[in-house]
Scaffold this active site. Sequence first.
Site, PDB file in Angstrom:
ATOM      1  N   GLY A  49       0.808  -1.273  -0.035  1.00  0.00           N
ATOM      2  CA  GLY A  49      -0.013   0.081   0.054  1.00  0.00           C
ATOM      3  C   GLY A  49       0.832   1.319  -0.076  1.00  0.00           C
ATOM      4  O   GLY A  49       0.710   2.088  -0.830  1.00  0.00           O
ATOM      5  N   ASP A  70      10.561  -7.422  -1.129  1.00  0.00           N
ATOM      6  CA  ASP A  70       9.292  -7.895  -0.842  1.00  0.00           C
ATOM      7  C   ASP A  70       9.233  -9.284  -0.998  1.00  0.00           C
ATOM      8  O   ASP A  70       9.992  -9.590  -2.163  1.00  0.00           O
ATOM      9  CB  ASP A  70       8.268  -7.053  -1.827  1.00  0.00           C
ATOM     10  CG  ASP A  70       6.862  -7.218  -1.195  1.00  0.00           C
ATOM     11  OD1 ASP A  70       6.317  -6.232  -1.005  1.00  0.00           O
ATOM     12  OD2 ASP A  70       6.343  -8.427  -1.317  1.00  0.00           O
ATOM     13  N   ASN A  78      -5.222  -6.845  -2.467  1.00  0.00           N
ATOM     14  CA  ASN A  78      -4.311  -5.864  -2.479  1.00  0.00           C
ATOM     15  C   ASN A  78      -4.674  -4.743  -3.412  1.00  0.00           C
ATOM     16  O   ASN A  78      -4.381  -3.821  -3.074  1.00  0.00           O
ATOM     17  CB  ASN A  78      -2.937  -6.321  -3.110  1.00  0.00           C
ATOM     18  CG  ASN A  78      -2.324  -7.472  -2.314  1.00  0.00           C
ATOM     19  OD1 ASN A  78      -1.899  -8.334  -2.610  1.00  0.00           O
ATOM     20  ND2 ASN A  78      -2.740  -7.500  -0.885  1.00  0.00           N
ATOM     21  N   LEU A  79      -5.625  -5.187  -4.324  1.00  0.00           N
ATOM     22  CA  LEU A  79      -5.753  -4.203  -5.364  1.00  0.00           C
ATOM     23  C   LEU A  79      -6.481  -2.900  -5.175  1.00  0.00           C
ATOM     24  O   LEU A  79      -6.380  -1.775  -6.007  1.00  0.00           O
ATOM     25  CB  LEU A  79      -6.463  -4.826  -6.808  1.00  0.00           C
ATOM     26  CG  LEU A  79      -5.536  -6.017  -7.346  1.00  0.00           C
ATOM     27  CD1 LEU A  79      -6.463  -6.629  -8.609  1.00  0.00           C
ATOM     28  CD2 LEU A  79      -4.302  -5.833  -7.471  1.00  0.00           C
ATOM     29  N   ARG A  81      -5.833  -0.838  -3.096  1.00  0.00           N
ATOM     30  CA  ARG A  81      -4.835   0.158  -2.865  1.00  0.00           C
ATOM     31  C   ARG A  81      -3.427   0.031  -3.309  1.00  0.00           C
ATOM     32  O   ARG A  81      -2.748   1.234  -3.307  1.00  0.00           O
ATOM     33  CB  ARG A  81      -5.163   0.233  -1.020  1.00  0.00           C
ATOM     34  CG  ARG A  81      -4.320  -0.936  -0.658  1.00  0.00           C
ATOM     35  CD  ARG A  81      -4.613  -1.001   0.969  1.00  0.00           C
ATOM     36  NE  ARG A  81      -3.956  -2.477   1.448  1.00  0.00           N
ATOM     37  CZ  ARG A  81      -4.474  -3.607   1.125  1.00  0.00           C
ATOM     38  NH1 ARG A  81      -5.552  -3.649   0.675  1.00  0.00           N
ATOM     39  NH2 ARG A  81      -3.977  -4.614   1.685  1.00  0.00           N
ATOM     40  N   LYS A  94       4.990  -9.690  -6.144  1.00  0.00           N
ATOM     41  CA  LYS A  94       4.818  -8.289  -6.237  1.00  0.00           C
ATOM     42  C   LYS A  94       6.084  -7.540  -6.746  1.00  0.00           C
ATOM     43  O   LYS A  94       5.903  -6.627  -7.578  1.00  0.00           O
ATOM     44  CB  LYS A  94       4.679  -7.458  -4.896  1.00  0.00           C
ATOM     45  CG  LYS A  94       3.194  -7.977  -4.285  1.00  0.00           C
ATOM     46  CD  LYS A  94       3.115  -7.256  -2.895  1.00  0.00           C
ATOM     47  CE  LYS A  94       1.422  -7.598  -2.369  1.00  0.00           C
ATOM     48  NZ  LYS A  94       1.387  -7.209  -1.296  1.00  0.00           N
ATOM     49  N   ASP A 138       4.167  -3.160   7.109  1.00  0.00           N
ATOM     50  CA  ASP A 138       2.790  -3.160   7.686  1.00  0.00           C
ATOM     51  C   ASP A 138       2.600  -4.042   9.052  1.00  0.00           C
ATOM     52  O   ASP A 138       1.582  -4.155   9.483  1.00  0.00           O
ATOM     53  CB  ASP A 138       1.773  -3.818   6.422  1.00  0.00           C
ATOM     54  CG  ASP A 138       2.175  -5.212   6.556  1.00  0.00           C
ATOM     55  OD1 ASP A 138       3.283  -5.542   7.070  1.00  0.00           O
ATOM     56  OD2 ASP A 138       1.257  -5.813   5.543  1.00  0.00           O
ATOM     57  N   ASN A 139       3.948  -4.174   9.645  1.00  0.00           N
ATOM     58  CA  ASN A 139       3.789  -4.666  11.015  1.00  0.00           C
ATOM     59  C   ASN A 139       4.930  -4.094  12.002  1.00  0.00           C
ATOM     60  O   ASN A 139       5.850  -3.571  11.599  1.00  0.00           O
ATOM     61  CB  ASN A 139       4.009  -6.269  10.851  1.00  0.00           C
ATOM     62  CG  ASN A 139       5.448  -6.587   9.943  1.00  0.00           C
ATOM     63  OD1 ASN A 139       6.329  -6.572  10.885  1.00  0.00           O
ATOM     64  ND2 ASN A 139       5.522  -6.678   9.069  1.00  0.00           N
ATOM     65  N   CYS A 196      -4.441  -4.285   9.090  1.00  0.00           N
ATOM     66  CA  CYS A 196      -5.320  -3.997   8.114  1.00  0.00           C
ATOM     67  C   CYS A 196      -6.142  -5.020   7.571  1.00  0.00           C
ATOM     68  O   CYS A 196      -7.204  -4.835   7.314  1.00  0.00           O
ATOM     69  CB  CYS A 196      -4.478  -3.314   7.124  1.00  0.00           C
ATOM     70  SG  CYS A 196      -3.986  -1.785   7.313  1.00  0.00           S
ATOM     71  N   CYS A 346     -15.127 -17.058  13.336  1.00  0.00           N
ATOM     72  CA  CYS A 346     -14.972 -15.434  12.994  1.00  0.00           C
ATOM     73  C   CYS A 346     -14.651 -15.763  11.641  1.00  0.00           C
ATOM     74  O   CYS A 346     -15.104 -16.621  10.910  1.00  0.00           O
ATOM     75  CB  CYS A 346     -14.041 -14.914  13.923  1.00  0.00           C
ATOM     76  SG  CYS A 346     -12.325 -15.573  13.806  1.00  0.00           S
TER      77      CYS A 346
END
Length: 388
Positions: A49, A70, A78-79, A81, A94, A138-139, A196, A346
């Site tokens: 992102g 990556d 993913n698309l 964003r 990616k 992202d972490n 996210c 869940c």
Amino acid sequence: MPSTTDKLTTTLSNDEVLRYSRHLLLPEVGMEGQLKLKQARVLCVGAGGLGSPLALYLAAAGVGTLGIVDFDIVDLTNLQRQVLHGTNDVGRKKLDSAAETLAAINPNVNVVKFETRLTSANALEIFRDFDIIADGTDNFATRYLVNDACVLTGKPNVYGSIFRFEGQASVFALQDGPCYRCLYPEPPPPGVVPSCAEGGVLGILPGLVGVIQATETIKLILGSGDSLSGRLLMIDALSMRFREVKVRRNADCPVCGNRPTVTQLIDYEQFCGVRGEEKPTAATMQDMTPEELKQRLDAGDDLFVLDVREPHEYQICNLGGHLIPLKDLPGRVSELDPAREIVVHCKMGGRSAKAVDFLKQAGFTKVHNLAGGINAWSERVDPKVPKY
Ligand SMILES: [Zn+2]
């Protein structure tokens, strides 16, 4: 990769002059600035992102060498964003998709691919050949790793992060400036801040934050303007308000302070308490597989299906279960009959495992966790139920 200052990087071709004409017209950039961009070596950690707008704009601007770390594969979620990748890239690496998109935008950019997860074992080595590190992770584990490796190697860390409708950006580890740990000495306890994948994110938000990171990167290369070093920019996309808070270097910071205790890279997964995304849970005694649940429902067994997701998730898809969001469970436990056999689910099995633990402590004995959640049900029992 020795940094060459031969004719190729000390001049612009006629094509390049034309391509960068709108930069060259700015006295603040000019020929000198454009050559600095051409000689610059920027590493983007992540091609997701934040990495998408970052890499797109840095490549378009003429940053000569763009490293990308990556190891991920493009998937359909993913698309919304990650604008480096297109529909036809789903299932591809990616890195390959990114390199192709960037080459199409600006073939003058040398894209260096690192197909690996950034770790304590490889970070210093990978950072060595770059001037600036742009953090698109992202972490928390990787974010602390990037920060510490930047401090240890003396490279600026252009930081951005996003969640739901809110973003943050800053520049860390600049000379005399603070680092990420000056601001956040410790990671939040595992599980407190959802990813996210759990909490969602507005698709344009990484665009907004990644473009700010790209702007800061370009300014650092040009040596112009006031960088975000010493300031944390906080963005609320819903109210469209930008706030900033001062961040000072902390003399007691464990990594950049006066008496640092962190002098080499550590185990960041352990430091942050491994968690990351909500992972499908491993089978345990109280787990029930989707196939088993299907079989028992078909056999007419008396099973009470409890869904502990949020109401907006229930609207996406459901198994017709009784909905009590995990956070409401303690207050609504009286809705459940301890005499009946309960199957809790869940999205992927993480929250339902917590619900099962809670119910066991509350005295329920016949509770099962649907392993892998409704996504596993969709994959293995009923593909008509959409995955999300
Ligand atoms: Zn610090």
